[in-house]
Design an enzyme around this catalytic site. Structure first.
Site, short mmCIF file in Angstrom:
data_model
loop_
_atom_site.label_atom_id
_atom_site.label_comp_id
_atom_site.label_asym_id
_atom_site.label_seq_id
_atom_site.Cartn_x
_atom_site.Cartn_y
_atom_site.Cartn_z
CG MET A 57 68.89 47.48 34.49
SD MET A 57 69.83 48.80 33.69
CE MET A 57 70.28 49.81 35.09
NE ARG A 62 43.01 57.15 46.44
CZ ARG A 62 43.06 55.96 45.86
NH1 ARG A 62 44.16 55.23 45.94
NH2 ARG A 62 42.02 55.45 45.22
CE LYS A 91 43.23 51.70 39.61
NZ LYS A 91 42.53 52.20 40.79
CE1 TYR A 143 77.03 45.20 39.59
CE2 TYR A 143 74.78 44.50 39.06
CZ TYR A 143 75.98 45.11 38.69
OH TYR A 143 76.12 45.62 37.43
C1 LIG Z 1 41.80 51.22 41.39
C2 LIG Z 1 40.44 51.55 41.87
C3 LIG Z 1 39.44 50.58 41.87
C4 LIG Z 1 39.73 49.11 41.60
O1 LIG Z 1 40.33 48.55 42.73
P1 LIG Z 1 40.80 47.01 42.77
O2 LIG Z 1 41.26 46.80 44.16
O3 LIG Z 1 41.89 46.87 41.77
O4 LIG Z 1 39.61 46.19 42.40
C5 LIG Z 1 38.14 50.99 42.17
N1 LIG Z 1 37.88 52.27 42.48
C6 LIG Z 1 38.83 53.23 42.54
C7 LIG Z 1 38.47 54.61 42.91
C8 LIG Z 1 40.14 52.90 42.24
O5 LIG Z 1 41.09 53.84 42.29
#
Ligand SMILES: *Cc1c(COP(=O)(O)O)cnc(C)c1O
Length: 385
Positions: free
Chosen positions: A318, A144, A50, A270
């Site tokens: 930036m 979630r 992802k 800055y």
């Molecule tokens: C992102 C995610 C993972 C992977 O988690 P890591 O800590 O990056 O190994 C597995 N399951 C779900 C549902 C996730 O959202």
């Protein structure tokens, strides 16, 4: 006049024009994957790709992992799955946000597997197809996504609520897997046992999945039928309580845009957040918070030039950071020289500690202005196999 394309963004940066260089080592990514497979023994290992493969390129990473034997890939939303499908024609691609991220027809068109997170999703998917695979998510403590406690009670009382669908994976997600001996992990595992017993009574062929990266290192009790790590594949330490079993996968460098000699009194950047206290040589390096070199690294970051550790001074801008290179005794750092920002022992985890965040955020923030180069990738034949 044609309107600019909504999808246009910064074009690939070539070597000559780059002021930042990001090398992504696909053979390290593959060896990290194999290390996780070793930990899992006979249990297969999927991969989370992802957020564009945690910032490192979902297609490139996906193909490297496919060549290493990975067959199940996980993305957050359907649009990511559609893009990944082009790189991985034969992979199983699972979408965590399921039907909330696209209509059912899109999953069929691109052969994506939706994770169904509520009984309403089950009803909708069953009406769409009783044949195409789907996954089920039980919430055991993240609050979630996934079936909530009331839905699990309802399913136990009336199993027909989840009949008439083809379930591939039943999953849940650990909230505290990166904490050694977490009571929450143990409690979630118990709840997962009960939930999967209920669901697998209806779908005996379903595969159970609980472990993310850290979950793999909690022991075989957490392995079930398939794991779905992300972070560890990319080199983030899944066992923060001890030394990392993973190897790092990226090397980020910035180019020196200008150097100067500054004598007291003078401030840097800055807000005049840094004051030079004596004769000092500074180098301005072409990477800033717009490139994902986080602003919280102001005054906290570290860089390396010719193997000499040099501090980031003043605020991260930036497009630039300023480095105090006085420690370079020979005084010869030049415009155009490269400075390591993430690499060697100062990996994504170390950068994260300095920035007050986690390695995940460092990787997924990596910007689009770097020249990105992949090394150690699989051959065409390995991708095609
Ligand atoms: C992102 C995610 C993972 C992977 O988690 P890591 O800590 O990056 O190994 C597995 N399951 C779900 C549902 C996730 O959202």
């Amino acid at each position: 006049m044609t309107a600019p394309s909504a999808t246009s963004f910064i074009p690939p940066v070539d070597a000559e024009m780059a002021t930042g260089s990001l090398v992504i080592n696909l053979s390290r990514i593959a060896s990290n994957y194999r290390r996780l497979c070793e930990e899992l023994g006979d249990v297969p290992c999927g991969a989370c790709v992802k957020a564009n493969g945690y910032g490192l390129g979902a297609s490139q990473v996906g193909q490297a992992l496919w060549a290493a034997g990975c067959r199940d890939f996980f993305v957050a939303i359907a649009a990511e799955g559609v893009a990944l499908r082009r790189a991985l024609p034969d992979a199983r691609i699972h979408v965590f946000a399921g039907l909330s991220s696209a209509p059912a027809s899109a999953f069929a068109e691109h052969q994506l597997i939706p994770v169904l997170n509520a009984l309403g999703d089950v009803t909708a998917w069953r009406a769409f197809s009783s044949e195409l695979p789907c996954d089920l998510h039980i919430d055991t403590g993240m609050s979630r996504l996934g079936f909530d406690e009331q839905e699990m009670v309802a399913i136990a009382a009336d199993p027909s609520l989840i009949e008439g669908i083809n379930v591939d994976i039943v999953m849940s997600h650990l909230a505290s897997a990166d904490v050694e001996n977490s009571l929450q992990s143990a409690a979630q595992r118990q709840e997962f046992e009960a939930g999967t017993a209920t669901i697998c009574a209806v779908h005996p062929g379903a595969r159970r999945s609980l472990a993310n990266s850290s979950g793999i290192f909690l022991g075989t009790d957490f392995h079930y039928d398939i794991a779905r790590p992300g972070a560890a594949i990319y080199g983030i330490n899944p066992t923060p309580w001890t030394e990392s079993p993973m190897s790092q996968t990226i090397h980020l460098k910035g180019k020196i845009l200008q150097t100067r000699f500054v004598d007291t009194p003078r401030t840097v950047g800055y807000g005049a957040a840094h004051a030079v206290t004596g004769p000092t040589r500074l180098a301005t390096v072409g990477a800033g918070y717009a490139d994902g070199y986080l602003r919280s690294l102001s005054g906290n970051g570290t860089a390396w030039i010719r193997n000499v550790e040099v501090p980031i001074v003043g605020r991260v801008s930036m497009d630039m950071v300023t480095v105090d290179i006085t420690a370079l005794q020979d005084d010869t750092a030049e415009v155009g020289e490269w400075v390591t920002l993430i690499g060697g022992d100062f990996d994504a985890d170390a950068t994260a500690r300095a920035a007050g965040t986690i390695g995940y955020e460092i990787l997924t923030s990596l910007g689009q202005r770097y020249q990105r180069r992949y090394i150690g990738g699989p051959t065409e034949a390995e991708i095609g196999s």
